[in-house]
Motif scaffolding. Structure first.
Motif, PDB file in Angstrom:
ATOM      1  N   SER A 160     -43.058  41.975 -30.569  1.00 53.22           N
ATOM      2  CA  SER A 160     -42.856  43.653 -31.201  1.00 53.22           C
ATOM      3  C   SER A 160     -41.817  43.406 -32.187  1.00 53.22           C
ATOM      4  O   SER A 160     -41.806  44.621 -32.916  1.00 53.22           O
ATOM      5  N   LYS A 161     -40.836  42.996 -32.073  1.00 58.67           N
ATOM      6  CA  LYS A 161     -39.778  43.200 -33.047  1.00 58.67           C
ATOM      7  C   LYS A 161     -39.707  42.203 -34.116  1.00 58.67           C
ATOM      8  O   LYS A 161     -38.913  41.894 -35.048  1.00 58.67           O
ATOM      9  N   LEU A 204     -47.430  27.865 -37.072  1.00 54.91           N
ATOM     10  CA  LEU A 204     -48.112  29.013 -36.332  1.00 54.91           C
ATOM     11  C   LEU A 204     -47.379  30.325 -36.129  1.00 54.91           C
ATOM     12  O   LEU A 204     -47.939  31.313 -36.117  1.00 54.91           O
ATOM     13  N   LYS A 205     -45.979  30.206 -36.274  1.00 55.25           N
ATOM     14  CA  LYS A 205     -45.138  31.173 -36.026  1.00 55.25           C
ATOM     15  C   LYS A 205     -45.336  32.271 -37.217  1.00 55.25           C
ATOM     16  O   LYS A 205     -45.573  33.480 -37.055  1.00 55.25           O
ATOM     17  N   ASP A 206     -45.439  31.708 -38.487  1.00 53.19           N
ATOM     18  CA  ASP A 206     -45.614  32.456 -39.809  1.00 53.19           C
ATOM     19  C   ASP A 206     -46.989  33.136 -39.695  1.00 53.19           C
ATOM     20  O   ASP A 206     -47.221  34.217 -39.853  1.00 53.19           O
ATOM     21  N   LEU A 207     -48.062  32.161 -39.294  1.00 57.52           N
ATOM     22  CA  LEU A 207     -49.308  32.587 -39.192  1.00 57.52           C
ATOM     23  C   LEU A 207     -49.432  33.964 -38.129  1.00 57.52           C
ATOM     24  O   LEU A 207     -50.326  34.848 -38.372  1.00 57.52           O
ATOM     25  N   SER A 208     -48.765  33.628 -36.894  1.00 56.91           N
ATOM     26  CA  SER A 208     -49.268  34.775 -35.971  1.00 56.91           C
ATOM     27  C   SER A 208     -48.698  35.927 -36.557  1.00 56.91           C
ATOM     28  O   SER A 208     -49.053  37.128 -36.264  1.00 56.91           O
ATOM     29  N   GLN A 209     -47.291  36.056 -36.891  1.00 59.17           N
ATOM     30  CA  GLN A 209     -46.823  37.317 -37.493  1.00 59.17           C
ATOM     31  C   GLN A 209     -47.261  37.935 -38.500  1.00 59.17           C
ATOM     32  O   GLN A 209     -47.566  39.068 -38.589  1.00 59.17           O
TER      33      GLN A 209
END
Ligand code: GDP
Length: 366
Positions: free
Chosen positions: A281-282, A348-353
């Motif tokens: 959420s942040k 995946l971090k970039d993708l998910s955000q």
């Protein structure tokens, strides 16, 4: 032999479709859900029904039992169930649709839109239709409360068609009038409808199944229609795929496990130790390892909270509670991914955000 192998293959490859129920308040959504999930059936008869996280799995044997009175249309083959079961979402209403953060995506493979035959189209019916169309979710209309027609004679052991033929003339006339009126009101909402037994092109027509969630009339036909729609109209949509498709339903405290996420795993598999990447959420993606997968223990009273079974791995389509560290800022309605190696984590971090930001923008637009 070949035929047998093909049949087995289809059984192996089709997953349980996810079914949601929605419609105007007081149309009978909750009662209908109880009927579909056999909540009030004797435990011995409801063998194999398992309460999952956020949903109930009604397996093939129970579906066969529930639909055995359905008569195939003249000249057609007897009705044969090929899907392994139905995953019926426990809570009715719009939430599941609002929950999905990106437009055009739906947790639900097929929805049941409940309309009260005595009231026809109501404000939330219109809202539901818009939501379903916006999400691209196909649906079947359950025209509920047919037992309220004057002098309706109930018999849930009969196929709906036979039951209708049995009614007194004035009851049949009232049914036809109310059906036509509902169809007209639905057409004013841009929805063409036909009775389920006509099996009209579902791209042009939504199918109507008359039901009574109180007496059970038409329920067998509704279940058969839901099964038929999935396995015959959209088999590719419900073919099991290894590609992970998982949605967070709820982020909540579970006694003894801290903050956990309730998830519907539609496709793919999850196992203890998997690294999952999900939006936070942040604006900070969460990267964490699955510590435990929790499923309610089978064969317990439905709806009663008990301890959990802890399988090492699970395969879609199921509802599951995931225990992992750092889930506090997880977001309901978001989807997540599994990183198979270290390099994948950053991607995946970039993708998910990105997906999350996109989802938010689209939600606001919506
Ligand atoms: P929801 O608000 O759509 O979830 O509706 P409920 O399932 O709570 O039902 C609202 C009311 O309608 C309750 O009093 C039910 O007993 C009643 N009801 C639901 N289905 C039927 C039906 O098929 N026939 C009749 N006569 N009453 C029904």
């Amino acid at each position: 032999k070949i035929k047998l192998r093909l049949e087995n293959r289809s059984l192996d490859h089709l997953r349980a479709p996810v079914i949601c129920v929605l419609g105007h308040v007081d149309t009978g959504k909750t009662k209908l859900l109880d009927k579909l999930r056999c909540t009030n059936v004797q435990k011995s008869e409801a063998g194999g029904i398992t309460q999952q996280i956020g949903a109930t799995n009604v397996p093939i044997d129970v579906l066969r039992e529930l639909t055995k009175i359905v008569r195939p249309p003249k000249g057609s083959q007897p009705f044969k169930i090929k899907i392994p079961g139905l995953l019926i979402m426990d809570t009715p209403g719009h939430e599941h649709f609002r929950l999905m953060r990106s437009r055009g995506s739906s947790l639900c493979d097929l929805a049941i839109l409940v309309v009260d035959i005595m009231h026809g189209v109501e404000p939330q019916t219109v809202e539901s239709i818009k939501l379903l169309q916006d999400r691209g979710t196909p649906f079947i209309v359950a025209l509920n409360k047919i037992d309220r027609l004057f002098e309706w004679q109930s018999n849930p052991q009969k196929d709906f068609w036979d039951l209708l033929k049995m009614q007194k003339d004035h009851t049949k006339v009232e049914f036809e009038q109310r059906l036509s009126s509902a169809k007209l009101q639905l057409s004013e909402q841009g929805l063409n409808t036909k009775m389920y037994y006509e099996y009209s092109d579902p791209k042009e027509y939504s199918w109507i199944v008359p039901t009574s969630a109180i007496t059970g009339d038409g329920i067998a036909n509704l279940i058969a229609t839901v099964v038929k729609y999935n396995q015959e109209i959209q088999p590719e949509k419900i073919t099991f795929s290894e590609e992970l498709e998982a949605t967070v339903l709820e982020v909540k405290q579970t006694i003894g496990h801290g903050i956990t996420i309730d998830v519907i795993l539609k496709n793919g598999s999850l196992k203890i130790g998997d690294t999952i990447v999900l939006p936070g959420s942040k604006g900070r993606p969460i990267v964490t390892q699955i510590r435990a997968l929790l499923l309610p223990k089978p064969n317990r009273e439905l709806r009663i909270k008990t301890e959990y079974a802890e399988p090492k791995n699970i395969k879609g389509c199921q509802g599951v509670k995931i225990v992992a560290k750092g889930l506090k800022s997880a977001i309901s309605g978001s989807s997540f991914l599994v990183a198979r190696c270290q390099n994948e984590i950053e991607i995946l971090k970039d993708l998910s955000q990105e997906k999350e930001i996109l989802g938010c923008i689209q939600c606001e637009k919506h």
